[in-house]
Design an enzyme around this catalytic site. Structure first.
Site, PDB file in Angstrom:
ATOM      1  N   PHE A 167       0.818  -1.219   0.000  1.00 64.08           N
ATOM      2  CA  PHE A 167       0.000   0.000   0.000  1.00 64.08           C
ATOM      3  C   PHE A 167       0.845   1.259   0.000  1.00 64.08           C
ATOM      4  O   PHE A 167       0.785   2.078  -0.922  1.00 64.08           O
ATOM      5  CB  PHE A 167      -0.922  -0.054   1.222  1.00 64.08           C
ATOM      6  CG  PHE A 167      -1.737   1.192   1.465  1.00 64.08           C
ATOM      7  CD1 PHE A 167      -2.468   1.791   0.447  1.00 64.08           C
ATOM      8  CD2 PHE A 167      -1.784   1.759   2.737  1.00 64.08           C
ATOM      9  CE1 PHE A 167      -3.224   2.927   0.684  1.00 64.08           C
ATOM     10  CE2 PHE A 167      -2.541   2.887   2.979  1.00 64.08           C
ATOM     11  CZ  PHE A 167      -3.261   3.474   1.958  1.00 64.08           C
ATOM     12  N   ALA A 227       8.708  -2.914   3.622  1.00 65.43           N
ATOM     13  CA  ALA A 227       8.083  -4.224   3.801  1.00 65.43           C
ATOM     14  C   ALA A 227       8.089  -4.643   5.258  1.00 65.43           C
ATOM     15  O   ALA A 227       9.061  -4.426   5.977  1.00 65.43           O
ATOM     16  CB  ALA A 227       8.831  -5.272   2.967  1.00 65.43           C
ATOM     17  N   LYS A 233       7.414  -3.833  15.734  1.00 66.92           N
ATOM     18  CA  LYS A 233       7.830  -2.551  15.157  1.00 66.92           C
ATOM     19  C   LYS A 233       8.826  -1.837  16.074  1.00 66.92           C
ATOM     20  O   LYS A 233       9.782  -1.212  15.600  1.00 66.92           O
ATOM     21  CB  LYS A 233       6.606  -1.655  14.921  1.00 66.92           C
ATOM     22  CG  LYS A 233       5.592  -2.200  13.930  1.00 66.92           C
ATOM     23  CD  LYS A 233       6.195  -2.505  12.567  1.00 66.92           C
ATOM     24  CE  LYS A 233       6.454  -1.287  11.728  1.00 66.92           C
ATOM     25  NZ  LYS A 233       6.875  -1.614  10.346  1.00 66.92           N
ATOM     26  N   PRO A 259       4.849   6.517  11.100  1.00 64.74           N
ATOM     27  CA  PRO A 259       3.518   7.027  10.745  1.00 64.74           C
ATOM     28  C   PRO A 259       2.438   6.396  11.617  1.00 64.74           C
ATOM     29  O   PRO A 259       2.587   5.259  12.077  1.00 64.74           O
ATOM     30  CB  PRO A 259       3.356   6.611   9.279  1.00 64.74           C
ATOM     31  CG  PRO A 259       4.223   5.409   9.129  1.00 64.74           C
ATOM     32  CD  PRO A 259       5.331   5.523  10.136  1.00 64.74           C
ATOM     33  N   LEU A 264      -1.977   5.802  11.715  1.00 68.71           N
ATOM     34  CA  LEU A 264      -2.861   5.051  10.826  1.00 68.71           C
ATOM     35  C   LEU A 264      -2.823   5.665   9.428  1.00 68.71           C
ATOM     36  O   LEU A 264      -3.223   6.803   9.220  1.00 68.71           O
ATOM     37  CB  LEU A 264      -4.287   5.071  11.373  1.00 68.71           C
ATOM     38  CG  LEU A 264      -5.343   4.337  10.546  1.00 68.71           C
ATOM     39  CD1 LEU A 264      -5.017   2.845  10.443  1.00 68.71           C
ATOM     40  CD2 LEU A 264      -6.729   4.546  11.146  1.00 68.71           C
TER      41      LEU A 264
END
Length: 271
Positions: A16, A84, A160, A183, A185
């Site tokens: 995305f 990724a 993360k 970032p 959402l």
């Protein structure tokens, strides 16, 4: 002074956010190496439909857990955008792929003498810290508490946080120029045919028919703005460390009301 515009690598190029980064880079005359587990997959093949892709885009078959395949995509590149990552999950199985995959990327960057690597982390690597002083604004110095993530089974948040901290630590030890972006959402139009994980947040509000919904604060950023932020972090020589990337704050109820005004005929939460 901006870094030299030559070849750059984008991991997970068909995703995305990554697909928007590829589109932006091509529009700025970069030559792009994109990694994909299966380049012939429809979502990756669509990248070749982007303007300038036929001459300036090359896809590499690569698995982030396979160091040699990662290195083959990175060799010859001035910069790398590591985007990724495993999709959010409720299991700890994503922890090793996220961390090991990121370490494989930064190690390959060091070996290939890459000038700068931009690592996409997440706001969840910032915000899950119950010990942060109440009322104090969270900034780039705030890290999610790893043990808290572990004990609450927030495996995506832990992955993360671990991956970002490992990448920055690797940069400090080796001198590799690592900049991370966190970032919140990420929403916006899709360039690929498959729905991504963050867009499912909206789809669930439209179709799940919840009886009730917690009116929590959502922090949202447009996918195109994140792509611009990543390129800015790459091109600005003075960029360093980590950066939070967010734009809009909205309560869940206000978000539902906004969606209702645009798309009234869906099964929204009752209250």
């Amino acid at each position: 002074m901006a870094l030299e515009k030559e070849r750059v690598c984008v991991t997970g190029a068909g995703g995305f956010l990554a697909s928007w980064v590829v589109k932006l880079l091509l529009s700025r005359d970069y030559f792009v190496h994109g990694t994909a587990r299966e380049p012939s997959d429809e979502k990756n093949a669509r990248l070749y439909e982007l303007e300038k892709a036929s001459e300036n885009l090359k896809l590499f078959k690569a698995d982030l857990l396979d160091y040699d395949s990662v290195k083959s995509a990175i060799v010859g590149c001035n910069g790398v955008f590591h985007i990724a990552c495993p999709a959010p999950s409720t299991t700890m199985e994503l922890l090793e792929p996220a961390v090991k995959g990121t370490l494989n990327v930064v190690k390959a960057c060091l070996e290939a003498k890459v000038k700068r690597v931009i690592v996409v982390s997440s706001g969840v690597a910032v915000g899950l810290n119950p010990r942060w002083p109440k009322g104090q604004i969270m900034d780039e110095t705030c890290w999610s508490d790893k043990e808290y993530c572990r004990t609450t089974n927030n495996w995506y948040c832990l992955s993360k946080t671990e991956a970002e901290s490992e990448a920055l630590e690797f940069g400090k030890k080796t001198g590799l120029d690592v900049v991370t972006i966190c970032p919140n959402l990420v929403l916006g139009p899709l360039l690929q045919s498959k729905v991504n994980t963050s867009s499912l947040v909206l789809i669930k509000l439209l179709k799940e028919g919840y009886e009730s919904l917690e009116n929590k604060l959502r922090m949202i950023v447009d996918v195109r703005d994140v792509a611009e932020a990543l390129l800015l972090a790459y091109e600005k020589a003075e960029a360093e460390g980590r950066y939070i990337c967010t734009a809009h704050m909205i309560r869940a109820r206000d978000l539902v009301d906004k969606l209702k005004s645009l798309y009234p005929n869906y099964n929204y939460p009752k209250r």
